[in-house]
Design a protein around this motif. Structure first.
Motif, short mmCIF file in Angstrom:
data_model
loop_
_atom_site.label_atom_id
_atom_site.label_comp_id
_atom_site.label_asym_id
_atom_site.label_seq_id
_atom_site.Cartn_x
_atom_site.Cartn_y
_atom_site.Cartn_z
N GLN A 1 0.82 -1.21 0.00
CA GLN A 1 0.00 0.00 0.00
C GLN A 1 0.86 1.26 0.00
O GLN A 1 0.55 2.24 -0.69
CB GLN A 1 -0.93 0.01 1.21
CG GLN A 1 -2.24 -0.70 0.97
CD GLN A 1 -3.21 -0.52 2.10
OE1 GLN A 1 -2.92 -0.88 3.24
NE2 GLN A 1 -4.38 0.02 1.82
N ALA B 1 -5.33 3.94 -2.76
CA ALA B 1 -4.56 2.83 -2.19
C ALA B 1 -5.40 2.05 -1.19
O ALA B 1 -5.27 0.82 -1.08
CB ALA B 1 -3.30 3.35 -1.52
N ARG C 1 -6.97 -2.17 -1.60
CA ARG C 1 -6.89 -3.22 -0.60
C ARG C 1 -8.19 -4.03 -0.53
O ARG C 1 -8.20 -5.24 -0.36
CB ARG C 1 -6.57 -2.59 0.76
CG ARG C 1 -6.52 -3.57 1.94
CD ARG C 1 -7.78 -3.43 2.77
NE ARG C 1 -7.73 -4.29 3.94
CZ ARG C 1 -8.08 -5.55 3.97
NH1 ARG C 1 -8.49 -6.12 2.85
NH2 ARG C 1 -8.05 -6.26 5.07
N VAL D 1 -2.39 4.97 5.48
CA VAL D 1 -1.76 5.26 4.19
C VAL D 1 -1.30 6.71 4.15
O VAL D 1 -0.20 7.03 3.67
CB VAL D 1 -2.72 4.95 3.03
CG1 VAL D 1 -2.12 5.39 1.70
CG2 VAL D 1 -3.04 3.47 2.98
#
Length: 299
Positions: free
Chosen positions: A22, A35, A39, A88
């Motif tokens: 990520q 990002a 996932r 992130v």
């Protein structure tokens, strides 16, 4: 070694790999939201196929769910999206190992949530362990190179993102454990798989719609990044399945406490990104690790 302990260690290993991927994607064409979406989008097909495959092979009866299941699942799923987004974004502020450690304040915060919501008591020694963890967080949150009053140097975006992500992951864990316990089945794998399949699908759909509205073009970039993102989906699915199954066997605070080995795994990950850990940061990592051990041993 008990099964939930093995699952917690495996979950931490898979999660470290997933966060590495990520971070790599967020440093490229994807935003923090993109990002985060990758996932869930790339994990959903795998977890749905695995769950229904297991259901057919085990020849189990389709388990029933309750209204409480959906409440727990939706609350946990939303909290996980927001928490992952924070992590992130945090990677852009500090190095990988420190980012993971900020996130791991979730263990201490899970103990606090348990006290406030469930009435779980914490001993004086346990409170001391929590304060030790707070000291570690303060050490890690002091950004190098900044001048001025100490509270200005500690009040930074990285500290806020880390603490918020920890709180959201704590809410997510409690929600997921509650959801798995609301499924009428004695099979922990089936309960974990079904909960994970439903939550991941809802997360993928919900976040996709949000990004289409708020960040046009990001969904297309997530699709274009499939060569790397598909591996993030696989590691995310494996990690989440281990977490969910462990939650069916033990309370969330205990599971997350064993999952602190993720901090150790992240120390190896820093070399992947060519980063170094300072002595101050190493001290903060050590204090938080000791704090987590103390919270579990003395709770």
């Amino acid at each position: 070694m008990e099964l939930w302990v093995t699952l917690s260690i495996a979950a931490a290993a898979f999660q470290t790999l997933r966060f590495m991927l990520q971070k790599h994607l967020s440093m490229g064409p994807l935003s923090a939201g993109g990002a985060t979406l990758a996932r869930f989008v790339y994990a959903a097909p795998f977890v749905i196929a695995l769950t229904f495959g297991y259901f057919l092979l085990s020849q189990a009866t389709w388990p029933g769910t309750t209204v409480a299941f959906w409440a727990y699942a939706l609350a946990g799923g939303l909290a996980q999206i927001l928490a992952t987004w924070c992590v992130v974004a945090l990677f852009a502020e500090r190095n990988f190992a420190v980012g993971i450690t900020f996130k791991k304040t979730e263990v201490v915060q899970t103990a606090l949530v348990g006290l406030l919501i469930l009435g779980d008591r914490i001993s004086a020694a346990g409170i001391g362990a929590i304060l030790l963890g707070l000291a570690g967080v303060l050490i890690l949150s002091e950004t190098p190179g900044l001048t001025g009053r100490w509270w200005h140097r500690l009040s930074n975006r990285a500290a806020a993102l880390g603490i918020i992500s920890g709180a959201l992951f704590a809410v997510s864990a409690v929600g997921y454990r509650g959801a798995t316990l609301e499924i009428a089945s004695d099979d922990p794998l089936l309960r974990a798989g079904l909960s994970l399949a439903i939550v991941t699908l809802l997360q993928a759909i919900g976040l996709s719609l949000w990004l289409i509205w708020r960040e046009p073009g990001q969904v297309g970039k997530v699709i274009a990044a499939h060569r790397i993102a598909v591996w993030m989906g696989l590691t995310g699915m494996a990690g989440s399945l281990c977490w969910f199954t462990a939650f069916t066997l033990e309370n969330a605070a205990m599971v997350f406490a064993v999952g602190q080995v993720e901090v150790i795994f992240s120390l190896f990950a820093v070399y992947f990104f060519g980063e170094r850990i300072t002595m101050r940061e190493a001290g903060g990592l050590a204090l938080i690790t000791l704090s987590v051990i103390g919270v579990v041993a003395l709770r």
